[in-house]
Design a protein around this motif. Structure first.
Motif, short mmCIF file in Angstrom:
data_model
loop_
_atom_site.label_atom_id
_atom_site.label_comp_id
_atom_site.label_asym_id
_atom_site.label_seq_id
_atom_site.Cartn_x
_atom_site.Cartn_y
_atom_site.Cartn_z
N LEU A 21 3.63 12.95 7.36
CA LEU A 21 3.76 13.54 8.70
C LEU A 21 3.46 12.50 9.77
CD1 LEU A 21 2.08 17.06 8.16
CD2 LEU A 21 4.53 16.51 8.15
N LYS A 24 6.25 10.05 10.22
CA LYS A 24 7.40 10.67 10.89
C LYS A 24 7.08 11.00 12.35
CE LYS A 24 9.99 11.46 7.05
NZ LYS A 24 11.36 10.93 6.86
N LEU A 26 5.09 13.41 13.29
CA LEU A 26 5.05 14.87 13.40
C LEU A 26 3.61 15.35 13.55
CD1 LEU A 26 7.51 15.64 10.46
CD2 LEU A 26 7.98 16.01 12.90
N HIS A 28 0.68 18.28 13.57
CA HIS A 28 0.46 19.50 12.78
C HIS A 28 -0.93 20.05 13.06
CE1 HIS A 28 -1.51 16.47 10.20
NE2 HIS A 28 -2.26 17.47 9.79
N VAL A 74 9.91 17.30 3.73
CA VAL A 74 9.67 16.59 5.00
C VAL A 74 10.75 15.53 5.20
CG1 VAL A 74 8.11 14.99 6.18
CG2 VAL A 74 7.18 17.02 5.05
N GLU A 75 11.08 14.82 4.14
CA GLU A 75 12.10 13.77 4.22
C GLU A 75 13.47 14.36 4.56
OE1 GLU A 75 11.89 10.69 4.37
OE2 GLU A 75 13.78 9.82 3.71
N GLU A 76 13.80 15.50 3.98
CA GLU A 76 15.10 16.13 4.25
C GLU A 76 15.19 16.67 5.68
OE1 GLU A 76 15.92 19.27 1.49
OE2 GLU A 76 16.30 17.91 -0.18
N ARG A 77 14.11 17.32 6.12
CA ARG A 77 14.16 17.99 7.41
C ARG A 77 13.92 17.04 8.58
NH1 ARG A 77 15.20 23.84 7.61
NH2 ARG A 77 13.93 23.80 9.45
N TYR A 78 13.18 15.98 8.34
CA TYR A 78 12.85 15.03 9.41
C TYR A 78 13.18 13.63 8.90
CZ TYR A 78 10.11 19.20 10.54
OH TYR A 78 9.71 20.50 10.76
N PRO A 79 14.47 13.30 8.81
CA PRO A 79 14.86 12.08 8.10
C PRO A 79 14.49 10.76 8.81
CG PRO A 79 16.79 13.23 9.00
CD PRO A 79 15.61 14.13 9.22
N ASP A 80 14.00 10.82 10.02
CA ASP A 80 13.77 9.58 10.76
C ASP A 80 12.30 9.41 11.12
OD1 ASP A 80 14.72 7.23 12.07
OD2 ASP A 80 14.39 8.29 13.98
N SER B 88 17.32 23.87 2.09
CA SER B 88 16.08 23.08 1.98
C SER B 88 14.90 23.94 1.51
CB SER B 88 15.74 22.40 3.31
OG SER B 88 15.53 23.35 4.33
#
Lengths: 210, 210
Positions: A21, A24, A26, A28, A74-80, B88
């Motif tokens: 997180l 990325k 992000l 939380h 996390v990698e799929e939903r927030y790829p950058d 996902s």
């Protein structure tokens, strides 16, 4: 989309998620469950996580369990920025490094297994310490070989990946139990680099740190 | 593109890969390494797998290690039929089920851990059997809850996924050690369904089966 992480400051599986997180960018909300008092076995928490283990990540897809699955999500939903390489061969290497920690080191040494060793096998502290050192050393030796082949500052290449998100918490654990890490200089250096990159994920700065 | 799987008929991690390959309709060459004699610790095999563990899958991306990473690679390279859901949230559930087996049941009960329990902890057969039953029962209880929520014949929905590729080999293992599986009827039924769907992946029909 808000994210809530159920964890415990010293849980290395929760630490993996905090690292991803943080990398990325992000934010939380944290909910702490004190593993020493068995708070994670309460019925309301088990409704989220039927095993009564941390972590759980609550987000737009509901409560997610098991850190390897959470990290892929996390990698799929927030790829950058990406935490997996762009090619299938690279992804397989990174996921294998992560699995060496997630499958072959950590689960054998976590609190519930050590408790069972002490209570049911009558293991004393010396035997427990030997046990932990054995599995860490076996797994880290394989990882050091892989990092020698594929790493360039981090475990794979010169940017952090899901492999590093697994390795740093395991190094933290190993240091707590005074495992000799001198045979694994590349691994220790990669872990230290990640630690300095996202200090906000470190156990000792969490709200529930004792 | 030829695929070579290094395994052992009774290795449940190799069995996972055989199941995925069979479900994808992919043929492969098998190379057997007898874990009972320590064949997997030979230097030439360790050049492929630095931990000296099975399986290794050799293919177009070189030798791949760690079954969870291998299964993700198989899914990426040979997406049809899919072994992960299209959304996902679903993928996170399936990967979490797989991780319950791959992280929280199997590694604590595999041969190298049982050997260490016997040799270093002085565990007798009764203690070892109790140990295995404990971790299988804890993990399967959580999986049964998840299958109740998400399954419809298989662990997730009505088609096999990576979750089933993990569960069936663990059921096979549990039966070998006579773990009581009566509390887990949905899980056992899903495993049996997969077993009948791809009988060619079963341990007892492998070339090295004793």
């Amino acid at each position: 989309m808000s994210l809530t992480l159920h964890g415990y400051w010293r849980s290395s599986a929760a630490y993996r998620v905090r690292l991803a997180l943080a990398l990325k960018g992000l934010s939380h909300t944290s909910v702490a469950h004190d593993l020493r008092t068995g708070a994670q076995r309460a019925a309301d928490y088990r409704a989220l996580q039927p095993q009564g283990l941390v972590p759980v990540l609550e987000g737009p897809d509901g409560p997610l369990i098991q850190s390897p699955a959470i990290l892929e999500w996390v990698e799929e939903r927030y790829p950058d920025p990406p935490l997996l390489p762009g090619d299938s061969a690279g992804r397989a290497v990174v996921r294998a490094m992560a699995a060496i920690v997630a499958c072959d080191i950590h689960p054998i040494n976590n609190l519930r297994v050590l408790t069972m060793l002490r209570q049911d096998m009558g293991a004393d502290e010396a035997a427990t310490t030997r046990w932990i050192g054995h599995w860490v050393t076996e797994g880290f030796a394989a990882l050091e070989t892989q990092i020698e082949r594929h790493g360039a500052g981090y475990a794979y290449g010169d940017m952090p990946t899901l492999a590093d998100c697994h390795i740093l918490p395991q190094v933290y654990n190993a240091q707590r139990f005074a495992v000799d890490l001198s045979p694994f200089p590349l691994l220790v250096a990669a872990a230290q680099r990640l630690r300095e990159r996202v200090p906000e994920a470190s156990p000792e700065v969490q709200g529930d740190a004792a």
